[in-house]
Motif scaffolding. Structure first.
Motif, PDB file in Angstrom:
ATOM      1  N   ASP A  75       0.822  -1.179  -0.016  1.00 51.51           N
ATOM      2  CA  ASP A  75       0.228  -0.026  -0.049  1.00 51.51           C
ATOM      3  C   ASP A  75       0.825   1.135   0.044  1.00 51.51           C
ATOM      4  O   ASP A  75       1.824   1.274   0.857  1.00 51.51           O
ATOM      5  CB  ASP A  75      -1.004  -0.178   1.155  1.00 51.51           C
ATOM      6  CG  ASP A  75      -2.037  -0.999   1.012  1.00 51.51           C
ATOM      7  OD1 ASP A  75      -2.111  -1.482  -0.102  1.00 51.51           O
ATOM      8  OD2 ASP A  75      -2.806  -0.991   2.121  1.00 51.51           O
ATOM      9  N   VAL A  76       0.786   1.979  -0.981  1.00 50.40           N
ATOM     10  CA  VAL A  76       1.301   3.210  -1.231  1.00 50.40           C
ATOM     11  C   VAL A  76       0.715   4.396  -0.847  1.00 50.40           C
ATOM     12  O   VAL A  76      -0.306   4.807  -1.513  1.00 50.40           O
ATOM     13  CB  VAL A  76       2.087   3.257  -2.483  1.00 50.40           C
ATOM     14  CG1 VAL A  76       2.808   4.370  -2.716  1.00 50.40           C
ATOM     15  CG2 VAL A  76       2.910   2.085  -2.913  1.00 50.40           C
ATOM     16  N   LEU A  77       1.443   5.201   0.132  1.00 50.98           N
ATOM     17  CA  LEU A  77       0.800   6.416   0.207  1.00 50.98           C
ATOM     18  C   LEU A  77       1.310   7.618  -0.759  1.00 50.98           C
ATOM     19  O   LEU A  77       2.617   7.836  -0.610  1.00 50.98           O
ATOM     20  CB  LEU A  77       1.045   6.909   1.653  1.00 50.98           C
ATOM     21  CG  LEU A  77       0.626   8.457   2.218  1.00 50.98           C
ATOM     22  CD1 LEU A  77      -0.867   8.724   2.240  1.00 50.98           C
ATOM     23  CD2 LEU A  77       1.388   8.818   3.510  1.00 50.98           C
ATOM     24  N   ILE A  94       5.918   3.426   1.202  1.00 49.95           N
ATOM     25  CA  ILE A  94       5.085   2.232   1.548  1.00 49.95           C
ATOM     26  C   ILE A  94       4.586   2.173   2.884  1.00 49.95           C
ATOM     27  O   ILE A  94       5.537   2.399   3.780  1.00 49.95           O
ATOM     28  CB  ILE A  94       6.147   1.114   1.401  1.00 49.95           C
ATOM     29  CG1 ILE A  94       6.282   0.933   0.020  1.00 49.95           C
ATOM     30  CG2 ILE A  94       5.424  -0.360   1.528  1.00 49.95           C
ATOM     31  CD1 ILE A  94       7.471  -0.231  -0.742  1.00 49.95           C
ATOM     32  N   ILE A  95       3.538   2.090   3.136  1.00 46.21           N
ATOM     33  CA  ILE A  95       2.784   1.890   4.588  1.00 46.21           C
ATOM     34  C   ILE A  95       2.365   0.769   4.943  1.00 46.21           C
ATOM     35  O   ILE A  95       2.059   0.663   6.118  1.00 46.21           O
ATOM     36  CB  ILE A  95       2.015   3.287   4.773  1.00 46.21           C
ATOM     37  CG1 ILE A  95       0.498   2.953   3.802  1.00 46.21           C
ATOM     38  CG2 ILE A  95       2.480   4.439   4.586  1.00 46.21           C
ATOM     39  CD1 ILE A  95      -0.618   3.919   4.127  1.00 46.21           C
ATOM     40  N   ARG A  96       2.397  -0.173   4.044  1.00 50.21           N
ATOM     41  CA  ARG A  96       1.903  -1.757   4.463  1.00 50.21           C
ATOM     42  C   ARG A  96       2.190  -2.661   3.407  1.00 50.21           C
ATOM     43  O   ARG A  96       2.552  -2.165   2.280  1.00 50.21           O
ATOM     44  CB  ARG A  96       0.317  -1.659   4.610  1.00 50.21           C
ATOM     45  CG  ARG A  96      -0.219  -2.990   4.981  1.00 50.21           C
ATOM     46  CD  ARG A  96      -1.801  -2.806   4.872  1.00 50.21           C
ATOM     47  NE  ARG A  96      -2.254  -4.200   4.768  1.00 50.21           N
ATOM     48  CZ  ARG A  96      -3.628  -4.538   4.967  1.00 50.21           C
ATOM     49  NH1 ARG A  96      -4.404  -3.594   5.140  1.00 50.21           N
ATOM     50  NH2 ARG A  96      -3.743  -5.891   5.002  1.00 50.21           N
ATOM     51  N   GLU A  97       2.729  -3.660   3.899  1.00 54.16           N
ATOM     52  CA  GLU A  97       2.929  -4.888   2.906  1.00 54.16           C
ATOM     53  C   GLU A  97       1.895  -5.706   2.994  1.00 54.16           C
ATOM     54  O   GLU A  97       1.167  -6.004   3.914  1.00 54.16           O
ATOM     55  CB  GLU A  97       4.260  -5.478   3.176  1.00 54.16           C
ATOM     56  CG  GLU A  97       5.645  -4.836   3.127  1.00 54.16           C
ATOM     57  CD  GLU A  97       6.768  -5.467   3.687  1.00 54.16           C
ATOM     58  OE1 GLU A  97       6.989  -6.526   3.388  1.00 54.16           O
ATOM     59  OE2 GLU A  97       7.396  -4.512   4.538  1.00 54.16           O
ATOM     60  N   LYS A 132      14.692  -7.420   2.731  1.00 56.11           N
ATOM     61  CA  LYS A 132      14.432  -6.683   3.812  1.00 56.11           C
ATOM     62  C   LYS A 132      13.157  -6.158   3.737  1.00 56.11           C
ATOM     63  O   LYS A 132      12.343  -5.965   2.687  1.00 56.11           O
ATOM     64  CB  LYS A 132      15.442  -5.695   3.918  1.00 56.11           C
ATOM     65  CG  LYS A 132      16.820  -6.127   4.523  1.00 56.11           C
ATOM     66  CD  LYS A 132      17.826  -5.150   5.108  1.00 56.11           C
ATOM     67  CE  LYS A 132      18.596  -4.517   3.627  1.00 56.11           C
ATOM     68  NZ  LYS A 132      19.112  -3.479   4.595  1.00 56.11           N
ATOM     69  N   GLU A 133      13.006  -5.518   4.936  1.00 55.89           N
ATOM     70  CA  GLU A 133      11.300  -4.814   5.075  1.00 55.89           C
ATOM     71  C   GLU A 133      11.223  -3.617   4.025  1.00 55.89           C
ATOM     72  O   GLU A 133      11.896  -3.063   3.690  1.00 55.89           O
ATOM     73  CB  GLU A 133      11.384  -4.262   6.552  1.00 55.89           C
ATOM     74  CG  GLU A 133       9.831  -3.761   6.864  1.00 55.89           C
ATOM     75  CD  GLU A 133       9.680  -3.139   8.285  1.00 55.89           C
ATOM     76  OE1 GLU A 133      10.837  -3.025   8.796  1.00 55.89           O
ATOM     77  OE2 GLU A 133       8.431  -2.948   8.891  1.00 55.89           O
ATOM     78  N   LEU A 134       9.988  -3.731   3.486  1.00 55.10           N
ATOM     79  CA  LEU A 134       9.465  -2.788   2.289  1.00 55.10           C
ATOM     80  C   LEU A 134       8.718  -1.636   3.150  1.00 55.10           C
ATOM     81  O   LEU A 134       8.964  -0.285   2.663  1.00 55.10           O
ATOM     82  CB  LEU A 134       8.760  -3.258   1.487  1.00 55.10           C
ATOM     83  CG  LEU A 134       9.362  -4.475   0.706  1.00 55.10           C
ATOM     84  CD1 LEU A 134       8.266  -4.959  -0.231  1.00 55.10           C
ATOM     85  CD2 LEU A 134      10.286  -3.725  -0.334  1.00 55.10           C
ATOM     86  N   THR A 135       7.973  -1.886   4.282  1.00 60.80           N
ATOM     87  CA  THR A 135       7.231  -0.731   4.916  1.00 60.80           C
ATOM     88  C   THR A 135       8.238   0.233   5.379  1.00 60.80           C
ATOM     89  O   THR A 135       9.246   0.018   5.988  1.00 60.80           O
ATOM     90  CB  THR A 135       6.294  -1.197   5.978  1.00 60.80           C
ATOM     91  OG1 THR A 135       5.441  -2.456   5.602  1.00 60.80           O
ATOM     92  CG2 THR A 135       5.627  -0.240   6.701  1.00 60.80           C
TER      93      THR A 135
END
Ligand SMILES: [Zn+2]
Ligand SMILES: [Zn+2]
Length: 801
Positions: free
Chosen positions: A5-7, A50-53, A30-33
């Motif tokens: 989810d992209v802001l 990115i605010i959610r994977e 590695k983490e995307l958020t």
DNA sequence: AGCACGCCGACT
DNA sequence: GTCGGCGTGCTC
């Protein structure tokens, strides 16, 4: 398939835009958020966060576009900071993007691996307004469409820098890159001086200049990270120094130098109260201590104790000028402090931000925006001079750094330590209600004693016929004269810059106004022009009255420049300097003046409130507050509080060393309660009186205020919009059970500013959630009003001009 | 916030 | 019959 989810990073104050994109393989492990990405949004490519994977998409989504590029190698915010951003957005009525922009530094520079991407589609090129450019460079675009991206280096070779810049400006191409990361210093080894005598340095300068350079650097910095030193100096240089035993390479240890100062009993107790609560979860303290009672030393001890326990510390100060004093004090005894303030360049801030993010700073010291420093493992947040209004941001997001600090402390189970000699009513009220613990320092440290304070009735001066001039009573004149004879220093405060106050026609009373604002213009001697203090417009002083044509225009009232001129006339032998905003704009001047003052080379220092704060001049024995009334007569319910704070602060400049101090307060209302309580330095009585009034009149801290300001070049439009808003809020008021009070609509105290008329509306209600929902509703319905009409919304404003 | 679509008035 | 005003709705 992996989705995120992209802001979308656009400044839409109305709403946020969050969309799901797919992450094409190879998906980073590695983490995307928390990382930034480049995505196509609508027709354009934009950056987003990115605010959610997620591993699935909602069913109603038909098309999913892929992420074009991941712009960060690691997250720029974690889940806690995202939560903080969401809290900011909700609390201060802004979008999540606006809140996140406070947290993530805008790094225009510092991108690596830059590539050129097409920002216009092949099938749309004809409809593009700049299609002739596409045609002109068609082979390049055809290759770009086919290959999707070309490295910036290659593209520059093909078209040249200027053409690429042109194409980018026209929105036909996009230059993207990965934000440069920060290389941590592995191992954590540092170099320090060992058995080295300073007197050997000059000899070494001739024989081995590079070695001398290293030593000089170490003397200056104390220690230097191994990686860094080894990168900048040759191996042989460092090895030679190691062999001579001049320097040593040691593991960066966490040992803190012991504090050289002896604490008073009171200070000891205060430190103990705070330190014993470290690691016990969130708790709030109010350190209330008179000027000179040694609050800074307590901050330092608490910070050291916190760092010893392996936690990080944040220290907030109200303005840049005050950072220097604390930085010097902290840096001496705490290694690895980071500094952040608005005076730094974007690159400097970014470098410091990366250091902090990387866990290399154990303490961050800075102004308002430093409250968003990416520290993890926070154990203690210190806010110095917590009552200062500069902690509130006067543009969206209109956050208050003390509230944000409190929120962070709660989220991190840290301690919040607020310090002040004159706490804000809100803060002291919290302590009285038991929401925070009050720690009181009632004595000045060392041999300093409280100054003797006189209130001088200026009406008598007027009645007698002023011997010297209108703004200097005989009493203060004599005190200054005495003081000069004894060779002591003196400070005179006047909270009005410029030469006079207003230019007035003596025949018809007409006041010279700023053509862009509804305020009078102030004559400034240095530029020999009238200046508007609100928009900085300048104009020559008119020779004739614009209303009646009279030649008799007079400069009435007095500012710091006139005071300086008059004092030079009255005390021709004295060394007199002035320090206000106008002076401080000159590069070196403020520092020179402060240093000269420290060295005793100035007899009389004249200034506005900027010299009332923070600076410690040990040999000042007389402080004159030239016009105490000027501070009281502001159209704001906090005017009394501000005046009290300013008088107490100014008085606090007197007698900070061994010399006992005297303070003279000049006023036309010698019976005024605020002035009398300030003269007695009686905060407690002031608090009790002021809080009583706030309660009766229903003002904060007993209620909350939502302020709406509507501004437009056309007054009619302003009035129409504000009336509509008032009607809407009136409807809610009628429907709700709760006590809601509406003040206005009315013109703002400054009715016109920079060619825009301004009308305001204040809504008072104890239920802050209700106020927020009203504000939110207005934001959501902004398009119902003309777009050029600005609507500003402020929850619990501090300035209401 | 942008941008396209679309429905009404004025002007070649 | 066409150019262009800005209301409305959409952006994964
Ligand atoms: Zn006149
Ligand atoms: Zn102006």
């Amino acid at each position: 398939m992996k989705y995120v989810d992209v802001l979308i990073d656009i400044a839409d104050s109305r709403a946020d835009h969050i969309y799901t994109y797919s992450v094409p393989p190879p998906v980073p492990e590695k983490e995307l958020t928390g990382r930034r990405v480049l995505v196509e949004w609508g027709k354009k490519k934009r950056e987003g966060y990115i605010i959610r994977e997620r591993d699935f998409i909602e069913q109603d989504i038909t098309h999913v576009k892929p992420v074009i590029k991941i712009l960060d190698r690691e997250p720029v915010f974690d889940s806690k900071m995202l939560e903080l951003a969401a809290w900011i957005a909700q609390t201060y009525l802004c979008s999540l993007v606006q809140a996140l922009r406070l947290i993530v530094p805008r790094a225009i520079t510092g991108k690596k691996d830059k590539v050129v991407l097409p920002n216009v589609k092949e099938e749309e090129m004809l409809s593009s307004p700049a299609s002739f450019l596409v045609n002109k460079y068609l082979p390049f675009f055809e290759e770009l469409w086919q290959r999707e991206e070309i490295s910036l280096k290659e593209a520059r070779k093909k078209l040249g820098k200027e053409v690429l810049e042109l194409l980018a400006r026209e929105g036909l191409i996009l230059v993207a890159g990965v934000y440069a990361g920060y290389k941590p210093l592995p191992g954590g080894y540092v170099y320090r001086l060992a058995g080295f005598e300073v007197k050997e340095l000059s000899a070494l300068r001739k024989k081995a200049p590079r070695q001398a350079e290293v030593l000089a650097l170490l003397m200056e910095k104390g220690e230097i990270a191994a990686e860094q030193l080894e990168k900048t100096f040759a191996r042989s240089t460092i090895e030679a120094l190691l062999n001579k035993g001049y320097i040593k390479k040691v593991k960066k240890d966490k040992k803190i130098f012991s504090a050289p100062f002896v604490l008073t009993e009171e200070q000891e107790r205060a430190v103990e109260m705070i330190v014993s609560r470290l690691e016990e979860g969130y708790r709030e303290f109010l350190l209330y201590g008179v000027t000179g009672s040694g609050k800074s030393e307590i901050y330092l001890r608490a910070a050291q104790a916190c760092i010893e326990k392996g936690k990080k510390v944040m220290v907030l100060v109200p303005e840049i000028a005050l950072t220097r004093h604390l930085v010097e004090m902290f840096a001496l005894r705490i290694p690895g402090i980071a500094v952040m303030h608005s005076g730094m360049t974007r690159a400097e801030r970014y470098e410091e931000w990366k250091r902090i993010k990387n866990g290399e700073a154990s303490l961050v010291l800075g102004t308002r925006s430093a409250v968003f420093a990416p520290l993890s493992d926070l154990g203690l947040i210190i806010v110095d001079e917590e009552q200062e209004t500069s902690y509130k941001q006067e543009e969206t997001p209109r956050y208050h750094a003390v509230e944000v600090a409190r929120r962070r402390a709660q989220m991190e189970d840290a301690l919040l330590l607020l310090g002040s000699a004159t706490p804000s009513l809100e803060t002291f009220h919290r302590a009285m209600e038991g929401k925070s613990e009050l720690i009181k320092l009632s004595r000045r440290i060392g041999n300093a004693v409280m100054p003797v304070i006189y209130i001088e009735d200026m009406r008598l001066n007027l009645k007698r016929g002023p011997k010297h001039n209108l703004f200097l009573s005989d009493f203060l004149y004599n005190k200054i004269e005495d003081n000069l004879k004894r060779g002591k220093q003196c400070i005179l405060f006047l909270n009005r810059r410029g030469y006079a106050w207003l230019t007035v026609c003596t025949e018809c009373g007409n006041i010279v106004l700023c053509p862009h604002c509804s305020v009078g213009m102030t004559y400034h001697q240095d530029i020999k022009r009238n200046l508007c203090h609100y928009c900085n417009f300048t104009a020559p002083v008119p020779s004739l009255c614009t209303r009646c044509g009279s030649r008799y225009l007079q400069q009435i009232g007095f500012g710091t420049q006139r005071l300086e001129e008059e004092l030079k006339r009255l005390f021709p032998g004295a060394r007199i300097k002035r320090l206000d905003i106008d002076i401080s704009r000159k590069r070196e001047e403020p520092r020179n003046i402060l240093q000269a003052m420290q060295r005793g080379e100035i007899d009389i220092l004249i200034g506005t409130q900027m010299i009332a704060k923070g600076f410690n001049f040990p040999s000042v024995s007389l402080v004159g507050i030239v016009d105490a009334d000027g501070m009281l007569n502001l159209p704001d319910f906090r005017a009394g509080e501000r005046a009290f704070q300013l008088i107490v602060q100014a008085a606090g400049r007197a007698g900070r060393g061994e010399i006992p101090g005297e303070v003279v307060i000049q006023t036309y209302q010698p019976d005024n309660l605020v002035i009398n309580l300030a003269a007695k330095q009686d905060y407690m009585s002031f608090y009790l009186e002021e809080i009583r009034l706030r309660k009766i009149l229903n003002y904060p801290p007993f209620t909350n205020i939502l302020r709406l300001v509507v501004s437009d070049e056309e007054e009619k439009l302003c009035q129409a919009v504000i009336n509509e808003l008032a009607d809407y809020i009136g409807e809610i008021t009628d429907a709700k059970e709760e006590r809601i009070e509406i003040l206005g609509p009315a013109p703002c105290p400054i009715k016109r500013l920079r060619d825009r008329f301004r009308y305001q509306l204040m809504v008072k209600c104890e239920n802050i959630m209700l106020l927020r929902s009203i504000g939110r509703f207005i934001i959501d319905n902004k398009e119902r009003f003309p777009s050029k009409t600005r609507i500003e919304i402020d929850i619990n404003p501090l300035m209401t001009m």
